[in-house]
Scaffold this motif. Structure first.
Motif, PDB file in Angstrom:
ATOM      1  N   HIS A 142       5.143   4.066   1.759  1.00 53.15           N
ATOM      2  CA  HIS A 142       4.453   2.798   1.546  1.00 53.15           C
ATOM      3  C   HIS A 142       4.573   1.882   2.754  1.00 53.15           C
ATOM      4  CE1 HIS A 142       7.886  -0.041   0.008  1.00 53.15           C
ATOM      5  NE2 HIS A 142       8.378   0.859   0.811  1.00 53.15           N
ATOM      6  N   ARG A 180       0.861  -1.177   0.000  1.00 49.33           N
ATOM      7  CA  ARG A 180       0.000   0.000   0.000  1.00 49.33           C
ATOM      8  C   ARG A 180       0.899   1.230   0.000  1.00 49.33           C
ATOM      9  NH1 ARG A 180      -5.404  -0.850   1.645  1.00 49.33           N
ATOM     10  NH2 ARG A 180      -5.813  -3.010   2.301  1.00 49.33           N
ATOM     11  N   ASP A 181       0.536   2.261  -0.785  1.00 47.86           N
ATOM     12  CA  ASP A 181       1.376   3.459  -0.779  1.00 47.86           C
ATOM     13  C   ASP A 181       0.541   4.728  -0.791  1.00 47.86           C
ATOM     14  OD1 ASP A 181       0.841   4.321  -3.513  1.00 47.86           O
ATOM     15  OD2 ASP A 181       2.213   2.768  -4.205  1.00 47.86           O
ATOM     16  N   SER A 182       1.244   5.856  -0.641  1.00 50.70           N
ATOM     17  CA  SER A 182       0.587   7.149  -0.480  1.00 50.70           C
ATOM     18  C   SER A 182      -0.049   7.680  -1.757  1.00 50.70           C
ATOM     19  CB  SER A 182       1.592   8.170   0.062  1.00 50.70           C
ATOM     20  OG  SER A 182       2.759   8.229  -0.753  1.00 50.70           O
ATOM     21  N   THR A 183       0.197   7.020  -2.889  1.00 52.05           N
ATOM     22  CA  THR A 183      -0.473   7.428  -4.123  1.00 52.05           C
ATOM     23  C   THR A 183      -1.809   6.715  -4.300  1.00 52.05           C
ATOM     24  OG1 THR A 183       0.487   5.722  -5.576  1.00 52.05           O
ATOM     25  CG2 THR A 183       1.802   7.717  -5.189  1.00 52.05           C
ATOM     26  N   GLY A 184      -2.132   5.831  -3.341  1.00 52.20           N
ATOM     27  CA  GLY A 184      -3.397   5.111  -3.401  1.00 52.20           C
ATOM     28  C   GLY A 184      -3.308   3.718  -3.992  1.00 52.20           C
ATOM     29  N   GLN A 185      -2.100   3.301  -4.347  1.00 51.05           N
ATOM     30  CA  GLN A 185      -1.923   1.968  -4.914  1.00 51.05           C
ATOM     31  C   GLN A 185      -1.987   0.903  -3.818  1.00 51.05           C
ATOM     32  OE1 GLN A 185      -1.654   1.180  -8.063  1.00 51.05           O
ATOM     33  NE2 GLN A 185      -1.166   3.107  -9.079  1.00 51.05           N
ATOM     34  N   THR A 186      -2.714  -0.170  -4.118  1.00 51.11           N
ATOM     35  CA  THR A 186      -2.804  -1.327  -3.234  1.00 51.11           C
ATOM     36  C   THR A 186      -2.719  -2.581  -4.094  1.00 51.11           C
ATOM     37  OG1 THR A 186      -4.221  -0.166  -1.665  1.00 51.11           O
ATOM     38  CG2 THR A 186      -4.190  -2.559  -1.527  1.00 51.11           C
TER      39      THR A 186
END
Length: 226
Positions: free
Chosen positions: A106, A81-87
């Motif tokens: 992340h 999971r990261d701060s750009t919204g990727q999971t």
């Protein structure tokens, strides 16, 4: 002048992680509290960490900047999971790339029912301050080169049956990491966790003595700062 090969054994890696938190880390290069001025990088590669996470264990939210992070899962299931919204969930056979660029945070944790083992490799990009990027290539095939964007580096994945041979990429800097199994390269026997650093690699091959899985970096540049 022919290739110059250095073998680095699994047992010589720097020990890290947090045992109480279920995290066991083995560093191939200077990292965190381990610093050796003669072992800070090879070509563009500045980290090759073997991570073992117990069920439910993981790394809390933390930042990265201007580094290309490539992850290969050997066993288990990794949640990103990261701060750009990727999971995403990363499984064996998947290649994960996180280009930190101008900055990203992340988390990583063991999302599976059993143990998790993965190899994480950091490379210096050819340009700094770019927007963060993320991708997962699911089920990458053997002999399919993964050209790492923003760098002059290519990752080659090799899964070999006992007795099979594979060419080592010709490159100014070639790095071969044994994920599992045993192989012979340039007269040296490499076992699980071992690595070979080859300067001016040319016309070399690896031969599997058992079923084996290899990660091979082909690099044609060194970091340029400033």
């Amino acid at each position: 002048m022919g290739p110059m090969t250095q073998v680095w054994r699994a047992e010589d890696r720097y020990r890290g992680g947090e045992a109480d938190a279920g995290i066991d880390t083995r560093h191939a290069f200077s990292f965190s509290g381990h610093y050796d001025p003669d072992n800070v990088r090879f070509g563009l590669l500045v980290a090759c960490n073997e991570e073992r996470l117990a069920r439910g264990a993981g790394f809390a939210l933390h930042p990265h900047r201007d580094v290309e992070i490539v992850t290969w899962v050997a066993e288990g299931e990794l949640e990103h999971r990261d701060s750009t919204g990727q999971t995403s969930l990363v499984r064996p056979g998947d290649v994960q790339r996180l280009s930190a660029g101008s900055g990203v945070r992340h988390t990583e944790r063991n999302a599976g029912a059993g143990p998790l083992r993965f190899v994480q490799m950091w490379l210096v990009p050819g340009e700094f301050g770019t927007p963060p990027e993320y991708e997962v290539v699911h089920g990458i095939a053997d002999n399919t080169p993964f050209a790492l964007p923003r760098t002059d580096a290519v990752l080659h994945v090799r899964r070999l049956a006992a007795g099979a041979r594979t060419a080592v990429p010709d490159a100014a800097w070639a790095y071969v990491h044994v994920v599992r199994g045993q192989a012979v390269l340039d007269g040296a026997t490499l076992r699980t966790g071992d690595a070979a650093r080859i300067a001016d690699a040319h016309a070399l091959e690896a031969r599997a003595e058992t079923d084996a899985e290899l990660l091979m970096w082909e690099m044609h540049a060194e970091p340029v700062y400033g």
